[in-house]
Design a protein around this motif. Structure first.
Motif, PDB file in Angstrom:
ATOM      1  N   MET A  30     -24.046   5.447  28.346  1.00 19.11           N
ATOM      2  CA  MET A  30     -22.698   5.180  28.817  1.00 19.11           C
ATOM      3  C   MET A  30     -22.800   4.675  30.254  1.00 19.11           C
ATOM      4  O   MET A  30     -23.544   5.215  31.064  1.00 19.11           O
ATOM      5  N   ASN A  31     -22.019   3.644  30.551  1.00 21.27           N
ATOM      6  CA  ASN A  31     -21.992   3.124  31.908  1.00 21.27           C
ATOM      7  C   ASN A  31     -20.573   2.707  32.257  1.00 21.27           C
ATOM      8  O   ASN A  31     -19.675   2.697  31.397  1.00 21.27           O
ATOM      9  N   LEU A  32     -20.361   2.355  33.507  1.00 24.10           N
ATOM     10  CA  LEU A  32     -19.026   2.001  33.983  1.00 24.10           C
ATOM     11  C   LEU A  32     -18.446   0.816  33.223  1.00 24.10           C
ATOM     12  O   LEU A  32     -17.257   0.811  32.884  1.00 24.10           O
ATOM     13  N   GLU A  33     -19.250  -0.178  32.924  1.00 24.07           N
ATOM     14  CA  GLU A  33     -18.756  -1.354  32.201  1.00 24.07           C
ATOM     15  C   GLU A  33     -18.251  -0.971  30.805  1.00 24.07           C
ATOM     16  O   GLU A  33     -17.210  -1.448  30.358  1.00 24.07           O
ATOM     17  N   ASP A  34     -18.974  -0.084  30.106  1.00 22.93           N
ATOM     18  CA  ASP A  34     -18.526   0.371  28.776  1.00 22.93           C
ATOM     19  C   ASP A  34     -17.183   1.090  28.874  1.00 22.93           C
ATOM     20  O   ASP A  34     -16.289   0.877  28.052  1.00 22.93           O
ATOM     21  N   ILE A  35     -17.043   1.945  29.865  1.00 24.88           N
ATOM     22  CA  ILE A  35     -15.789   2.684  30.041  1.00 24.88           C
ATOM     23  C   ILE A  35     -14.657   1.726  30.401  1.00 24.88           C
ATOM     24  O   ILE A  35     -13.544   1.828  29.876  1.00 24.88           O
ATOM     25  N   THR A  36     -14.946   0.762  31.272  1.00 29.99           N
ATOM     26  CA  THR A  36     -13.936  -0.234  31.660  1.00 29.99           C
ATOM     27  C   THR A  36     -13.460  -1.014  30.443  1.00 29.99           C
ATOM     28  O   THR A  36     -12.253  -1.210  30.247  1.00 29.99           O
ATOM     29  N   GLN A  37     -14.385  -1.435  29.588  1.00 25.65           N
ATOM     30  CA  GLN A  37     -14.006  -2.183  28.391  1.00 25.65           C
ATOM     31  C   GLN A  37     -13.204  -1.331  27.421  1.00 25.65           C
ATOM     32  O   GLN A  37     -12.247  -1.817  26.805  1.00 25.65           O
ATOM     33  N   LEU A  38     -13.573  -0.069  27.276  1.00 27.56           N
ATOM     34  CA  LEU A  38     -12.816   0.833  26.410  1.00 27.56           C
ATOM     35  C   LEU A  38     -11.379   0.974  26.917  1.00 27.56           C
ATOM     36  O   LEU A  38     -10.422   0.884  26.141  1.00 27.56           O
ATOM     37  N   ILE A  39     -11.220   1.177  28.204  1.00 30.10           N
ATOM     38  CA  ILE A  39      -9.879   1.312  28.789  1.00 30.10           C
ATOM     39  C   ILE A  39      -9.071   0.040  28.571  1.00 30.10           C
ATOM     40  O   ILE A  39      -7.888   0.091  28.190  1.00 30.10           O
ATOM     41  N   LYS A  40      -9.677  -1.112  28.768  1.00 28.15           N
ATOM     42  CA  LYS A  40      -8.957  -2.386  28.611  1.00 28.15           C
ATOM     43  C   LYS A  40      -8.648  -2.696  27.145  1.00 28.15           C
ATOM     44  O   LYS A  40      -7.713  -3.447  26.855  1.00 28.15           O
ATOM     45  N   LYS A  41      -9.410  -2.120  26.230  1.00 27.56           N
ATOM     46  CA  LYS A  41      -9.190  -2.353  24.796  1.00 27.56           C
ATOM     47  C   LYS A  41      -8.081  -1.463  24.224  1.00 27.56           C
ATOM     48  O   LYS A  41      -7.524  -1.752  23.178  1.00 27.56           O
ATOM     49  N   ARG A  42      -7.746  -0.370  24.923  1.00 27.26           N
ATOM     50  CA  ARG A  42      -6.745   0.582  24.434  1.00 27.26           C
ATOM     51  C   ARG A  42      -5.401  -0.124  24.206  1.00 27.26           C
ATOM     52  O   ARG A  42      -4.941  -0.876  25.032  1.00 27.26           O
ATOM     53  N   ARG A  43      -4.815   0.119  23.056  1.00 21.90           N
ATOM     54  CA  ARG A  43      -3.537  -0.489  22.690  1.00 21.90           C
ATOM     55  C   ARG A  43      -2.663   0.515  21.948  1.00 21.90           C
ATOM     56  O   ARG A  43      -3.152   1.454  21.351  1.00 21.90           O
ATOM     57  N   SER A  44      -1.376   0.229  21.953  1.00 22.66           N
ATOM     58  CA  SER A  44      -0.452   0.917  21.054  1.00 22.66           C
ATOM     59  C   SER A  44      -0.518   0.179  19.727  1.00 22.66           C
ATOM     60  O   SER A  44      -0.215  -1.007  19.665  1.00 22.66           O
ATOM     61  N   ILE A  45      -0.939   0.884  18.692  1.00 25.04           N
ATOM     62  CA  ILE A  45      -0.968   0.330  17.341  1.00 25.04           C
ATOM     63  C   ILE A  45       0.110   1.089  16.573  1.00 25.04           C
ATOM     64  O   ILE A  45       0.004   2.302  16.365  1.00 25.04           O
ATOM     65  N   PHE A  46       1.152   0.371  16.170  1.00 22.68           N
ATOM     66  CA  PHE A  46       2.328   0.996  15.583  1.00 22.68           C
ATOM     67  C   PHE A  46       2.162   1.234  14.078  1.00 22.68           C
ATOM     68  O   PHE A  46       1.394   0.529  13.410  1.00 22.68           O
ATOM     69  N   PRO A  47       2.882   2.207  13.531  1.00 22.12           N
ATOM     70  CA  PRO A  47       2.748   2.549  12.112  1.00 22.12           C
ATOM     71  C   PRO A  47       2.937   1.385  11.148  1.00 22.12           C
ATOM     72  O   PRO A  47       2.347   1.392  10.062  1.00 22.12           O
ATOM     73  N   ALA A  48       3.705   0.378  11.524  1.00 25.35           N
ATOM     74  CA  ALA A  48       3.885  -0.787  10.644  1.00 25.35           C
ATOM     75  C   ALA A  48       2.548  -1.486  10.368  1.00 25.35           C
ATOM     76  O   ALA A  48       2.403  -2.176   9.358  1.00 25.35           O
ATOM     77  N   SER A  49       1.565  -1.289  11.242  1.00 23.91           N
ATOM     78  CA  SER A  49       0.236  -1.897  11.069  1.00 23.91           C
ATOM     79  C   SER A  49      -0.755  -0.979  10.361  1.00 23.91           C
ATOM     80  O   SER A  49      -1.890  -1.379  10.111  1.00 23.91           O
TER      81      SER A  49
END
Length: 190
Positions: free
Chosen positions: A1-20
């Protein structure tokens, strides 16, 4: 685990709604991991205010019916939306699980309430990042009906519902865009 991996995980986080959501179940083991990860959120004075009620199976329909009935009861007729009423029920039916996000106020009130709300929100962020890493869809909803959940759950004295964390599998090939303003517009170097 490194800072870049954590940064990418944070930037990838989304609200995925039940319709999907696809209807593919999310395992009990995964849900257990989610709440375990939530349990490691920062907490001032170790009050650990987060409480979670995991709703699955037939209980999802009961929750949807309760939320829809409560929406109908608390909404003036002229503002009642048949679309919203249907969406409330469908969101519960589409989810593999819904986690009621609750906060237990420190009985001694040793810290301000906002700090316990913030700690609970950080616990939810831990769940959200865990879902992102596992490619499981989720989102946090705080409809007005959360103020009436003591009639659905057995809440302890000082406990209140802050929202619902909807969870479900989704088609990971689908892109969910997001945007943020420039950080330079939100900081001041002193």
């Amino acid at each position: 685990m490194n800072l870049e991996d954590i940064t990418q995980l944070i930037k990838k986080r989304r609200s995925i709604f039940p319709a999907s959501y696809t209807g593919k179940p999310v395992s009990k083991e995964f849900l257990t991991t989610l709440v375990e990860n939530a349990n490691w959120a920062p907490t001032h004075r170790i009050t650990e205010p987060w409480r979670f009620k995991i709703i699955q199976g037939e209980a999802l329909s009961r929750l949807g019916d309760y939320l829809a009935d409560t929406y109908t009861d608390i909404t003036p007729d002229e503002k009642l939306s048949p679309y919203k009423l249907k969406k409330i029920k469908n969101n519960c039916k589409a989810a593999s699980a819904v986690i009621a996000i609750c906060m237990q106020r420190d009985p001694k009130e040793r810290i301000p309430e906002w700090e316990e709300v913030a700690a609970t929100a950080m616990a939810v962020q831990n769940m959200w990042l865990s879902c992102t890493a596992a490619e499981v869809g989720c989102y946090w909803s705080s409809p007005p009906m959360i103020n009436y959940m003591q009639d659905f759950f057995e809440l302890e004295e000082g406990e209140r519902c802050l929202g619902f964390f909807y969870i479900g599998s989704y088609d990971t090939s689908e892109e969910f865009a997001s945007r943020r303003g420039k950080i330079e517009e939100k900081i001041e170097w002193i």
